[in-house]
Design an enzyme around this catalytic site. Structure first.
Site: not given
Ligand code: IMP
Ligand code: MG
Length: 178
Positions: A42, A101
């Site tokens: 979302k 992230d």
């Molecule tokens: P990744 O797979 O670790 O790159 O995560 C990406 C997803 O994790 C993002 O699209 C967010 O939904 C969630 N996410 C990562 N960091 C944050 C944060 O600081 N706040 C809120 N959601 C996060």
């Protein structure tokens, strides 16, 4: 909602500037190309909705939903919840995300779209958190880079809340103790 923030990292006005800058780069880069913009639900939805209104090109939109964070601030297992409905074969795909992230979510989505023979796959993210990377990835379009902090607002949640906060901020410690 705003009272729950300890500090604001990206203001509403700064978000507007980011949308303007990124959308004009996209408008330039995708001229005469068949563009499909795919938002990651979302979190990517508010950014995507603002972005598409500023992209001065014919385009198609769709959404995918991948769940990665399970109610907290740490990375969990990934589950596909909703697939796109458009055919992306021979189209130029631009994925819109709220934040990158670890890059695990994106990697999975990119791999899926590659199998469907997209002509090109690029990523636009509002926020980049390079300190969290597990898989090496540099998106083509980045709104702004942040440090190793958990942020909320403008699509980003903590336990499904704060997505409607109009800026990006860091929550007060007491919120996590509730
Ligand atoms: P990744 O797979 O670790 O790159 O995560 C990406 C997803 O994790 C993002 O699209 C967010 O939904 C969630 N996410 C990562 N960091 C944050 C944060 O600081 N706040 C809120 N959601 C996060
Ligand atoms: Mg999330």
């Amino acid at each position: 909602m705003l009272n729950d923030l300890k500090k604001v990292l990206v203001t509403e006005a700064e978000i507007k500037q980011i949308v303007k800058r990124v959308s004009s780069a996209i408008t330039k880069d995708y001229k005469d190309k068949e563009l499909v913009i795919i938002g990651i639900l979302k979190g990517g939805a508010p950014f995507m909705m603002d972005l598409i209104k500023e992209i001065n090109l014919p385009l198609i939109i769709d959404f995918i939903r991948v769940e990665s964070y399970h109610g907290g601030t740490t990375s969990g297992e990934l589950i596909f919840r909703k697939d796109i409905e458009v055919d992306i074969a021979n189209k130029h795909v631009l994925i819109v995300d709220d934040i990158i992230d670890s890059s695990r979510t994106l990697k999975m989505v990119i791999e899926l779209f590659k199998k469907r023979h997209a002509s090109s796959i690029e990523v636009v993210t509002l926020l980049d958190k390079p300190s969290g990377r597990v898989i090496d990835y540099t998106p083509k379009y980045i709104g702004t880079t942040i440090g190793n902090e958990f942020v909320v607002g403008y699509g980003l949640d903590y336990q499904e809340k704060y997505r409607n906060v109009p800026c990006i901020g860091v929550l007060k410690e007491e919120i996590y103790k509730k």
